[in-house]
Write a protein that holds these residues in place. Structure first.
Motif, PDB file in Angstrom:
ATOM      1  N   ASN A  74      35.629  35.282  32.917  1.00 57.06           N
ATOM      2  CA  ASN A  74      35.952  36.010  33.542  1.00 57.06           C
ATOM      3  C   ASN A  74      36.340  36.060  35.156  1.00 57.06           C
ATOM      4  OD1 ASN A  74      35.412  38.249  35.644  1.00 57.06           O
ATOM      5  ND2 ASN A  74      33.772  38.826  33.840  1.00 57.06           N
ATOM      6  N   LEU A  97      34.190  48.144  39.201  1.00 61.11           N
ATOM      7  CA  LEU A  97      34.249  47.776  37.663  1.00 61.11           C
ATOM      8  C   LEU A  97      33.765  48.319  36.835  1.00 61.11           C
ATOM      9  CD1 LEU A  97      35.721  43.585  38.179  1.00 61.11           C
ATOM     10  CD2 LEU A  97      36.989  45.831  37.991  1.00 61.11           C
ATOM     11  N   ALA A 135      41.603  41.184  41.220  1.00 62.90           N
ATOM     12  CA  ALA A 135      41.508  41.424  40.224  1.00 62.90           C
ATOM     13  C   ALA A 135      40.893  42.462  39.983  1.00 62.90           C
ATOM     14  CB  ALA A 135      39.499  40.698  40.777  1.00 62.90           C
ATOM     15  N   LEU A 136      41.133  43.467  41.081  1.00 63.62           N
ATOM     16  CA  LEU A 136      41.059  45.398  40.953  1.00 63.62           C
ATOM     17  C   LEU A 136      42.438  45.685  40.013  1.00 63.62           C
ATOM     18  CD1 LEU A 136      38.865  46.511  44.004  1.00 63.62           C
ATOM     19  CD2 LEU A 136      38.015  46.536  41.518  1.00 63.62           C
ATOM     20  N   GLN A 137      42.770  45.090  40.707  1.00 62.99           N
ATOM     21  CA  GLN A 137      44.185  45.574  40.250  1.00 62.99           C
ATOM     22  C   GLN A 137      45.228  45.048  38.658  1.00 62.99           C
ATOM     23  OE1 GLN A 137      46.430  47.070  42.499  1.00 62.99           O
ATOM     24  NE2 GLN A 137      47.642  47.328  41.082  1.00 62.99           N
ATOM     25  N   HIS A 157      42.734  44.904  36.875  1.00 66.51           N
ATOM     26  CA  HIS A 157      41.364  45.552  35.915  1.00 66.51           C
ATOM     27  C   HIS A 157      41.954  46.838  35.139  1.00 66.51           C
ATOM     28  CE1 HIS A 157      37.479  46.379  34.249  1.00 66.51           C
ATOM     29  NE2 HIS A 157      37.596  47.326  34.506  1.00 66.51           N
ATOM     30  N   ARG A 158      42.055  47.046  36.336  1.00 66.20           N
ATOM     31  CA  ARG A 158      43.328  48.328  35.758  1.00 66.20           C
ATOM     32  C   ARG A 158      44.845  47.768  35.308  1.00 66.20           C
ATOM     33  NH1 ARG A 158      44.517  50.387  42.059  1.00 66.20           N
ATOM     34  NH2 ARG A 158      43.279  49.963  42.870  1.00 66.20           N
ATOM     35  N   ASP A 159      45.682  47.194  34.824  1.00 71.88           N
ATOM     36  CA  ASP A 159      46.593  47.142  34.689  1.00 71.88           C
ATOM     37  C   ASP A 159      46.192  46.020  32.907  1.00 71.88           C
ATOM     38  OD1 ASP A 159      48.413  47.353  36.373  1.00 71.88           O
ATOM     39  OD2 ASP A 159      48.654  45.648  37.357  1.00 71.88           O
ATOM     40  N   THR A 163      40.870  44.446  31.044  1.00 69.02           N
ATOM     41  CA  THR A 163      40.066  43.143  31.571  1.00 69.02           C
ATOM     42  C   THR A 163      39.833  42.377  32.208  1.00 69.02           C
ATOM     43  OG1 THR A 163      39.426  41.674  29.472  1.00 69.02           O
ATOM     44  CG2 THR A 163      41.324  42.514  30.017  1.00 69.02           C
ATOM     45  N   LEU A 164      38.707  41.410  31.952  1.00 70.35           N
ATOM     46  CA  LEU A 164      39.158  40.198  33.056  1.00 70.35           C
ATOM     47  C   LEU A 164      39.062  39.394  32.854  1.00 70.35           C
ATOM     48  CD1 LEU A 164      36.005  41.859  35.641  1.00 70.35           C
ATOM     49  CD2 LEU A 164      38.453  41.702  36.462  1.00 70.35           C
ATOM     50  N   ASP A 165      40.059  39.476  31.334  1.00 69.07           N
ATOM     51  CA  ASP A 165      39.430  38.037  31.082  1.00 69.07           C
ATOM     52  C   ASP A 165      41.648  37.745  31.796  1.00 69.07           C
ATOM     53  OD1 ASP A 165      39.797  35.528  29.335  1.00 69.07           O
ATOM     54  OD2 ASP A 165      40.805  37.017  26.542  1.00 69.07           O
ATOM     55  N   TRP A 205      32.393  34.425  25.237  1.00 64.51           N
ATOM     56  CA  TRP A 205      33.325  33.698  25.635  1.00 64.51           C
ATOM     57  C   TRP A 205      32.626  31.986  25.746  1.00 64.51           C
ATOM     58  CZ3 TRP A 205      36.114  37.531  29.719  1.00 64.51           C
ATOM     59  CH2 TRP A 205      36.578  38.271  29.327  1.00 64.51           C
ATOM     60  N   GLU A 216      30.974  38.316  27.581  1.00 72.70           N
ATOM     61  CA  GLU A 216      30.302  36.399  28.196  1.00 72.70           C
ATOM     62  C   GLU A 216      30.170  36.094  26.915  1.00 72.70           C
ATOM     63  OE1 GLU A 216      31.350  35.414  31.388  1.00 72.70           O
ATOM     64  OE2 GLU A 216      32.383  36.287  32.077  1.00 72.70           O
TER      65      GLU A 216
END
Lengths: 178, 102
Positions: B29, A74, B82-84, B86-88, B91-93, A87, A84
């Motif tokens: 996150n 990532l 989580a990887l999917q 992030h792709r879509d 962000t990781l929010d 947030w 972060e």
């Protein structure tokens, strides 16, 4: 033994606290690994050497390595840390922290009654664990293998979905990168 | 070997579980949420080990091995998600996925 237990317990608590409060993902992971190692020491003291080894090998080893790989894929760098920080303001964490602390205080209150029988005087060796695991718990072992298989297939499917939509489903060797 | 009070072991498990709970509730996150879930699972395993040591039975350790298996499967699927994610969403929010059909 008591002293070792309390020292490891203090290390586990402090490093877990750091793990949930760090902004940088890798720093959090390293703190969590320290916490898991401290818990492994506690397992050893409590007379569970086999599980202590499993904790180091699987939890602190395999699972954390998977986490580190994902953090690398990532590419969570400085901008993630800044995000972060943005947030993680007190107004977001203070209420859940207070509620969890109240629940913890109730738990400690319930545990602080009489009948303090000691633990860790006798070890349960791996042979007993193996006999129990493949004796009365054999069905559980089979179910765990099914769970692992479904987890494997699920993770593979999730990792491959976009690529198969893009049309290169015949080339799984080139997977990787996000 | 001096005995350790069983309550102290259980209190330690409770403290670690509460810390993991705070992490799940307070972080946004996805990666940290998964990390906190791992902390909570580990605390539950610690409670099993303490109970197994109290009655000197292997069942606590067997349960810990099952928890370990479940945690491994959970982390594989969770991190793939989580990887999917992030792709879509780039962000990781976790709040980015607050709608079921977004």
């Amino acid at each position: 033994m008591n002293t070792v237990f309390y020292i490891s317990a203090a290390i586990a608590i402090v490093s877990t606290l750091l793990a949930v409060s760090r902004l940088n993902a890798i720093h959090a992971l390293l703190n969590l690994i320290v916490s898991l190692l401290a818990v492994a020491v506690i397992f050893f003291i409590l007379g569970a050497p086999f599980v202590a080894a499993l904790e180091v090998i699987i939890y602190a080893g395999a699972i954390m390595v998977v986490f580190v790989f994902v953090v690398m894929m990532l590419n969570a760098g400085d901008e993630i840390t800044a995000q972060e920080r943005q947030w993680l303001r007190p107004q977001t964490w203070i209420v859940p922290a207070v509620f969890a602390a109240i629940l913890l205080a109730e738990l400690i209150y319930l545990f602080s009654g009489p009948a303090n029988k000691g633990v860790g005087e006798h070890a349960v060796n791996p042979k007993q664990v193996g006999l129990a695991l493949f004796g009365p718990y054999l069905l559980g072992v089979e179910l765990a293998s099914l769970l692992l298989l479904s987890g494997l297939v699920g993770a593979y499917h999730l990792g491959l979905r976009h690529r198969s939509l893009a049309g290169s489903r015949h080339d799984p060797a080139t997977k990787g990168g996000v | 070997m001096d005995a350790i009070s069983m309550h102290h072991g259980l209190i330690l498990a409770g403290i670690l579980f509460a810390l993991g709970l705070i992490g799940v509730l307070a972080r946004r996150n996805l990666l940290f949420i998964l990390l906190s879930i791992e902390i909570m699972l580990n605390a539950a395993g610690l409670a099993f080990i303490v109970a197994g040591a109290r009655w000197i039975q292997a069942d606590g350790q067997v349960m810990f091995i099952f928890i370990l298996t479940m945690a491994a499967a959970e982390v594989a699927v969770g991190l793939a998600l989580a990887l999917q994610f992030h792709r879509d969403f780039k962000t990781l929010d976790a709040d980015a996925a607050s709608k079921l059909r977004g």
